[in-house]
Design an enzyme around this catalytic site. Structure first.
Site, PDB file in Angstrom:
ATOM      1  N   HIS A   1     -42.034  11.194 -44.289  1.00  0.00           N
ATOM      2  CA  HIS A   1     -43.143  10.910 -44.970  1.00  0.00           C
ATOM      3  C   HIS A   1     -43.960   9.822 -43.983  1.00  0.00           C
ATOM      4  CE1 HIS A   1     -45.780   8.928 -47.836  1.00  0.00           C
ATOM      5  NE2 HIS A   1     -45.778  10.056 -48.464  1.00  0.00           N
TER       6      HIS A   1
ATOM      7  N   GLU B   1     -42.113  17.070 -51.936  1.00  0.00           N
ATOM      8  CA  GLU B   1     -42.201  18.300 -51.861  1.00  0.00           C
ATOM      9  C   GLU B   1     -40.991  19.239 -51.957  1.00  0.00           C
ATOM     10  OE1 GLU B   1     -45.220  18.871 -51.998  1.00  0.00           O
ATOM     11  OE2 GLU B   1     -46.435  18.432 -50.409  1.00  0.00           O
TER      12      GLU B   1
HETATM   13  N1  ACO Z   1     -39.238  17.508 -39.283  1.00  0.00           N
HETATM   14  C1  ACO Z   1     -39.010  17.484 -37.946  1.00  0.00           C
HETATM   15  N2  ACO Z   1     -39.550  16.219 -37.362  1.00  0.00           N
HETATM   16  C2  ACO Z   1     -40.311  15.243 -38.075  1.00  0.00           C
HETATM   17  C3  ACO Z   1     -40.627  15.508 -39.193  1.00  0.00           C
HETATM   18  C4  ACO Z   1     -39.972  16.665 -39.928  1.00  0.00           C
HETATM   19  N3  ACO Z   1     -40.222  17.038 -41.333  1.00  0.00           N
HETATM   20  N4  ACO Z   1     -41.453  14.523 -39.997  1.00  0.00           N
HETATM   21  C5  ACO Z   1     -41.517  13.890 -38.796  1.00  0.00           C
HETATM   22  N5  ACO Z   1     -40.806  14.340 -37.751  1.00  0.00           N
HETATM   23  C6  ACO Z   1     -40.728  13.834 -36.429  1.00  0.00           C
HETATM   24  C7  ACO Z   1     -42.112  14.087 -35.405  1.00  0.00           C
HETATM   25  O1  ACO Z   1     -41.624  15.356 -34.926  1.00  0.00           O
HETATM   26  C8  ACO Z   1     -42.221  12.925 -34.714  1.00  0.00           C
HETATM   27  O2  ACO Z   1     -41.156  12.933 -33.586  1.00  0.00           O
HETATM   28  P1  ACO Z   1     -41.598  12.606 -32.062  1.00  0.00           P
HETATM   29  O3  ACO Z   1     -41.858  11.085 -32.313  1.00  0.00           O
HETATM   30  O4  ACO Z   1     -40.296  12.963 -31.259  1.00  0.00           O
HETATM   31  O5  ACO Z   1     -42.753  13.236 -31.714  1.00  0.00           O
HETATM   32  C9  ACO Z   1     -41.634  11.635 -35.341  1.00  0.00           C
HETATM   33  O6  ACO Z   1     -40.677  12.326 -36.570  1.00  0.00           O
HETATM   34  C10 ACO Z   1     -42.500  11.019 -36.400  1.00  0.00           C
HETATM   35  O7  ACO Z   1     -43.540  11.892 -36.797  1.00  0.00           O
HETATM   36  P2  ACO Z   1     -45.080  11.616 -36.985  1.00  0.00           P
HETATM   37  O8  ACO Z   1     -45.986  13.005 -37.293  1.00  0.00           O
HETATM   38  O9  ACO Z   1     -45.526  10.560 -36.049  1.00  0.00           O
HETATM   39  O10 ACO Z   1     -45.035  11.119 -38.301  1.00  0.00           O
HETATM   40  P3  ACO Z   1     -46.045  10.876 -39.595  1.00  0.00           P
HETATM   41  O11 ACO Z   1     -45.700   9.673 -40.383  1.00  0.00           O
HETATM   42  O12 ACO Z   1     -47.463  11.017 -39.059  1.00  0.00           O
HETATM   43  O13 ACO Z   1     -45.724  12.164 -40.241  1.00  0.00           O
HETATM   44  C11 ACO Z   1     -45.398  13.823 -41.912  1.00  0.00           C
HETATM   45  C12 ACO Z   1     -45.466  12.411 -41.632  1.00  0.00           C
HETATM   46  C13 ACO Z   1     -46.625  14.462 -41.559  1.00  0.00           C
HETATM   47  C14 ACO Z   1     -45.273  13.855 -43.572  1.00  0.00           C
HETATM   48  C15 ACO Z   1     -44.039  14.245 -41.380  1.00  0.00           C
HETATM   49  O14 ACO Z   1     -42.964  13.784 -41.771  1.00  0.00           O
HETATM   50  C16 ACO Z   1     -43.820  15.854 -41.498  1.00  0.00           C
HETATM   51  O15 ACO Z   1     -44.756  16.661 -40.638  1.00  0.00           O
HETATM   52  N6  ACO Z   1     -43.346  16.502 -42.605  1.00  0.00           N
HETATM   53  C17 ACO Z   1     -43.157  17.999 -42.813  1.00  0.00           C
HETATM   54  C18 ACO Z   1     -44.362  18.177 -43.804  1.00  0.00           C
HETATM   55  C19 ACO Z   1     -44.438  17.970 -45.255  1.00  0.00           C
HETATM   56  O16 ACO Z   1     -43.143  17.869 -45.621  1.00  0.00           O
HETATM   57  N7  ACO Z   1     -45.259  17.299 -45.696  1.00  0.00           N
HETATM   58  C20 ACO Z   1     -45.574  16.772 -46.886  1.00  0.00           C
HETATM   59  C21 ACO Z   1     -45.652  15.429 -47.208  1.00  0.00           C
HETATM   60  S1  ACO Z   1     -45.732  14.279 -48.611  1.00  0.00           S
HETATM   61  C22 ACO Z   1     -47.195  14.834 -49.127  1.00  0.00           C
HETATM   62  O17 ACO Z   1     -48.291  14.697 -48.164  1.00  0.00           O
HETATM   63  C23 ACO Z   1     -47.679  14.813 -50.577  1.00  0.00           C
END
Ligand code: ACO
Length: 398
Positions: free
Chosen positions: A266, A319
């Protein structure tokens, strides 16, 4: 020229406005609507009570609630016939439900004779927001019925919003248990800080555009898989795990392929997502094979993510168990994101009203990183041969 302030990518941690609607404390794993713990509200109140709290600022007394329920149910039933025809055509053309909802908002702007929010009075715009949010379940359910080759089911104003929504989708009055499950899900997802879709709705409102335009923009931002578009993908992941037969092996494979694990992580929470905690509880109570699969896979996936990202807390977000609960309530996967939108549109309507009063055009800047600019003339018109130059005279539209 004012001094430019550079902010982190994604605007992480940047305060862009103030709000009295609610907030998220990512460190504590807590979120609230107005002054109340949102998960407590989901445990103890109805959707209409919390809706009233979010848009009007206070929990209603019984008489106010009765009047509010009447207002909501009348709006839910006030879909013009011409709109249903449009829904049928769009569905027949293969348009997804979330996009049908988005398209009908533009049409409703004309039906409801909406005016730009810069004109008129705030109370009228608030009423428009309520009507659009209240119509969403009727439109989503009708789309689902048309897609299944069935006739849409008319709203029943005597029922609660959540119950009537499920009934309009499935064709049967749901059990109190399923009604309450979907109602709690809807309460949990009304609002959640300055997420991408809420911010988008507020940016559009700041231009003075009408309420339907702001809602449609919110929906567009919301539809992305990194935001509201994740719940069906989370269940697709459970299917993939079942096919592989080993959650750890599947998760390692996904990460090795550079893919994100949907339903985990998140942008704000650095601990468990409180919405996930309540939804897990509901899923466990409702039971079923999907709930069992999610409960079994969750700790394994968290463990894999912890191993790959030791510095970042990546727990289940809203989710994962949202998908489990919605499926158990009889909603097809294609309706997961639209159902999320049914509640989030309530939150947007409150933010839109707040932004109208705030009345400041949101207009940030970008750091230009292209070729060094100068007051150079472009190529003379009509000279052919400088590929990529829009002024080269080669355009067929000239
Ligand atoms: N799976 C694998 N790796 C992940 C995940 C995940 N679900 N979430 C974050 N990471 C990793 C990223 O790859 C990144 O790694 P890196 O630093 O080696 O590149 C690190 O964690 C940080 O990720 P960011 O994208 O910078 O984190 P951000 O806070 O922007 O992302 C997000 C949040 C988009 C929700 C992310 O966790 C994600 O993509 N989750 C999967 C999609 C999802 O479930 N979305 C629903 C969110 S809830 C909502 O919006 C209602």
């Amino acid at each position: 020229m004012p001094t430019l302030i550079e902010v982190p990518k994604g605007l992480t941690g940047v305060v862009v406005s103030s709000t009295s609607i609610g907030d998220v404390d990512g460190e504590a794993g807590y979120f609230h609507y107005r002054q109340y713990d949102a998960t407590d509200l989901a445990r103890t109140h109805t959707f209409e009570e919390v809706w009233h709290l979010v848009v009007r600022g206070a929990l209603p007394d019984p008489a106010t609630l009765a009047e509010f329920r009447r207002e909501v149910s009348e709006a839910r039933a006030s879909i013009p016939d011409s709109l249903l025809d449009a829904v049928e055509s769009l569905t027949a053309a293969g348009v997804t439900t979330i996009d049908v909802l988005r398209a009908t908002l533009s049409s409703l702007a004309a039906d409801l004779q909406l005016v730009p929010t810069i004109d008129g009075v705030v109370a009228d715009h608030e009423r428009a927001g309520l009507r659009l949010a209240a119509m969403a379940p009727t439109i989503v359910a009708a789309t689902s019925r048309f897609r299944a080759g069935l006739s849409p089911i008319a709203p029943d104003p005597s029922l609660g919003h959540a119950e009537d929504y499920l009934r309009m989708v499935t064709g049967a009055v749901p059990s109190p248990e399923l009604t309450r499950a979907i109602e709690q899900y809807l309460i949990l997802t009304i609002d959640h800080g300055f997420n991408a879709s809420t911010f988008t709705a507020r940016v559009i409102t700041s231009t003075g555009a009408d309420v339907a335009a702001a809602m449609a923009g919110g929906l567009a931002a919301f539809s992305g898989p990194l935001h509201g578009g994740a719940p069906s993908r989370a269940l697709d992941a459970l299917d993939a795990i079942a096919a592989v037969g080993d959650a750890r092996c599947w998760a390692e494979g996904e990460l090795a392929a550079g893919r994100r694990l949907m339903g985990f992580g998140h942008a704000v929470y650095r601990t468990a997502d409180p919405r996930s905690a309540l939804l897990r509880e509901i899923a466990r109570t409702l039971g079923g094979p999907t709930a069992d699969a999610a409960l079994a896979a969750e700790p394994i996936i968290i463990d894999v993510l912890r191993h790959h990202h030791p510095d970042r807390v990546l727990e289940a977000n809203v989710e994962l168990f949202a998908g489990v609960v919605m499926e158990r309530c009889g909603l097809p996967r294609e309706l997961f994101t639209p159902t999320f939108a049914v509640s989030r549109m309530v939150g947007w309507s409150a933010h839109i009203a707040e932004q109208i009063i705030d009345a400041k055009l949101i207009r940030p800047s970008a750091l230009y990183i292209g070729p060094k600019p100068g007051r150079r003339p472009v190529s003379p018109k009509g000279v052919v041969g400088e590929t990529g130059d829009p002024n080269s005279g080669s355009s067929p539209w000239d």
